[in-house]
Each structure stands twice: as structure tokens, then as C-alpha cells.
Design an enzyme around this catalytic site. Structure first.
Site, PDB file in Angstrom:
ATOM      1  N   LEU A 126       0.745  -1.205  -0.032  1.00 52.63           N
ATOM      2  CA  LEU A 126       0.003   0.054   0.032  1.00 52.63           C
ATOM      3  C   LEU A 126       0.822   1.248   0.050  1.00 52.63           C
ATOM      4  O   LEU A 126       1.711   1.440   0.860  1.00 52.63           O
ATOM      5  CB  LEU A 126      -0.756  -0.055   1.367  1.00 52.63           C
ATOM      6  N   HIS A 230       5.628   3.415  11.386  1.00 50.69           N
ATOM      7  CA  HIS A 230       6.242   4.657  10.924  1.00 50.69           C
ATOM      8  C   HIS A 230       5.241   5.695  11.038  1.00 50.69           C
ATOM      9  O   HIS A 230       4.158   5.413  10.783  1.00 50.69           O
ATOM     10  CB  HIS A 230       6.829   4.516   9.407  1.00 50.69           C
TER      11      HIS A 230
END
Length: 344
Positions: A126, A230
Site C-alpha cells: 500500500l 512509521h
């Protein structure tokens, strides 16, 4: 209009550009032209092939801006993982050290090298161009896969996972790798990441320790990022959790990003999606609720977001523009589900 569709050969240059923008740590989209060509070829083979859960089939989709005909995002689904090469992850476990004589009872969190998620399906790959991170494009890119899963469940394992990108800095340095993996591999994180992206995973089994690793013996900088994502991945994690995915204590062996999992049938967009037969008119009043709407084709799968009013019974009326985008005509079926979890 933004449309999700299967990748084709002519998307290679656009994917290479996206790979460069994704940077280090995005293992499933390496900035390697040959690897990208192979990825597209494998996807085309999956869409045109027969159902076979004894082999790994990779379905990869592009998000196309129909005004420019440019692919600006990518997402994928793996039918099953860990068959052609081992699938590794760390499982966070517990070891107990106790002494009745000394009245001591201590529990210690540990990392176990695991193949537990072998033969799961996976939502993966993604990435959305930063310039397009608006107007619900991220939701479309991620959730379009769930309507595909709902339409073709026989092509995928019943349990599905999603690996989340772990913490790394602007230079691609991973605290988890620097504090743990680098001691066993003697190479930079970017090199290990690149080799994994190229499918060269044999070195993991050869070099990784097989015994449990005590988390409390690791540097604080390592402990702080275990199971964390992240910063740019936080919206993706929340989106998956809203759909029913959960963190069950598995993390990536390189950057310690969390792996989320669920049963395909328990994904909200899979469970709640419905088929509607359509009628088509030139001008259709917009509804108040955004919906994911897809056709029911395999090879020519199309999915987009539109504002519609779904009927309690009978056909769904859609615009000529939407019918053209989905490549359907009056009397054919679509699958639809509210884009977001309805508020109670």
C-alpha cells in the site's frame, strides 16, 4: 475520477516512480525495474489464472487518476504466503523465571523467530503518492481490496494479515535494526531491505538467532519501537483497525513494525457489503454518504468512491459517468458498502 483497477504492463514507469517516492523500508515495492516488471507479470497471471491456494498468487491494483491516466497509488493482496519461501516474523512471548526457595517469580517478554503466519492471505504493497493524500484517496486505495475479497473469497486463505511499516528516520535508518539485526547480519538496513524486496530471503534463516531474545536486554531505543509504526503509516493502521484488524503480538524481523490480522469474513467492508442490480441515468442526485462501489468482474475489476442513496430493496440507480467508470451497463450487478464504519 479516481479508479482502482488491476495493473497492466504500461504501468511499469509509474510504479518505478512510486517506488522511489516510497524510499527505504517499503519492501514490497523495491525501486528495481526488473522486479517491477516481474511484479506486474505475476499479478496479470493471478487475475487470469485458476483458483489455487497451493501456490502464491499476487493481485496488485493501481489507483488511476482518470484525468491524467496516471497511476498514483498501488495496493495488493497475496492469496497465501510462506509457501515458496519461508515467512518470518517475531512473536512476542513470555518466559518465566521462578524460584520457590528464593520466593522469586519474574516474567520476561521475549522475541521468538516464527513462521506462524505461513498460509495466511496478506493485504500488502500500500503506497499513495504524497500529492494525492487527500479527498479520501487513501481510503479508496486501502479498502477497495476488501470488496475484491468479498467478491472472490475462494481465491484467498480465510485468515489475513497486514504488515505495518516500522519506525525509521528520514535517512532510512531503523533503530530496531541498528540495535538488533545489524549484530547478526553485518549489513546496513537498506541492503537487507533491498535483498528482501528482491525475494532473496535465504540469508534470514542462515543468520537469524533461533533462540528467544530477551527484550529487556535490548537497548531502550530498540524496545521503544517494537510494535510501533512509521509516522506516515499511522493512518493506514487506524484504517485497518477500524475495519476489524488487530495486533496480536507479531512484528517484522527487520524494523519491528506490527502485523495486524483478522479473518476475511470479519472485515467490516467484507461482512457488510451488498450486491445491487443497477439502473443507469444521465443525472442522478448525489447521496449524503460516501460508498465504495465496485463491479463484480475479476480481470476487469473496477472500484471507486461515490455518494449514493442505496435502496432498501430494488435496483440501485447510478449515473452514466459512474457506470462508464465501472465498465458496467444497466441490469448488471455492483457491490457496495459505506466507506466508513457507520456511527451509532
Amino acid at each position: 475520477m479516481m479508479i482502482i483497477r488491476p495493473l497492466v504492463e504500461t504501468d511499469a514507469n509509474a510504479l518505478l516512480d512510486l517506488a522511489h517516492k516510497a524510499g527505504v523500508g517499503f519492501t514490497s515495492l523495491p525501486a528495481d525495474p526488473d522486479r517491477i516488471v516481474s511484479k506486474i507479470a505475476a499479478s496479470l497471471s493471478a487475475f487470469s489464472g485458476q483458483v489455487d491456494l497451493n501456490s502464491e498468487q499476487s493481485y496488485v491494483f493501481g489507483l488511476e487518476d482518470t484525468q491524467t491516466s496516471q497511476v498514483v497509488g498501488i495496493c495488493g493482496i497475496e492469496s497465501t504466503i510462506g509457501l515458496s519461501s519461508p515467512w518470518y516474523s517475531y512473536r512476542i512471548g513470555t518466559l518465566v523465571h521462578s524460584s520457590r526457595e528464593l520466593s522469586v517469580h519474574n516474567t520476561f517478554p521475549t522475541l521468538y523467530l516464527s513462521n506462524d503466519q505461513t498460509a495466511c492471505a496478506e493485504v500488502c504493497t500500500l503506497f499513495l503518492d504524497p500529492d494525492y493524500r487527500h479527498s479520501k484517496n487513501g481510503n479508496l486505495l486501502s479498502k477497495s481490496r476488501f470488496l475484491f475479497l468479498a467478491e472472490f473469497p475462494e481465491r484467498f486463505e480465510s485468515k489475513i494479515i497486514a504488515e505495518m511499516r516500522g519506525v525509521s528516520d528520514a535517512n532510512g535508518q531503523s533503530p530496531f535494526w541498528d540495535g538488533l539485526g545489524a549484530h547478526f547480519f553485518d549489513m546496513p538496513f537498506a541492503d537487507a531491505d533491498r535483498l528482501t524486496g528482491l525475494g532473496k530471503k535465504e540469508f534470514i534463516a542462515e543468520l537469524m538467532p533461533r533462540h528467544p531474545l530477551y527484550i529487556n536486554l535490548l537497548p531502550q531505543s530498540v524496545r521503544d519501537v517494537i510494535g510501533e509504526v512509521h509516522p506516515s503509516t499511522q493512518p493506514a493502521r487506524k484504517m485497518l483497525e477500524d475495519e476489524g484488524f488487530r495486533y496480536q503480538g507479531y512484528v517484522d524481523i527487520f524494523d519491528a513494525g506490527p502485523t495486524l490480522e483478522t479473518q476475511v469474513q470479519d472485515i467490516r467492508a467484507v461482512r457488510d457489503s451488498r450486491h445491487y442490480t443497477v439502473t443507469v441515468e444521465d443525472n442522478v442526485p448525489a447521496g449524503e454518504t460516501p460508498y465504495l462501489v465496485s463491479n463484480t468482474s475479476l480481470i476487469s475489476y473496477r472500484c471507486t468512491i461515490t455518494y449514493i442513496n442505496t435502496p432498501e430493496s430494488g435496483p440501485l440507480c447510478i449515473s452514466t459517468e459512474l457506470a462508464k467508470a465501472l465498465q458496467i451497463t444497466a441490469g448488471e450487478p455492483v457491490r457496495a458498502v459505506p466507506l466508513f464504519v457507520p456511527r451509532l
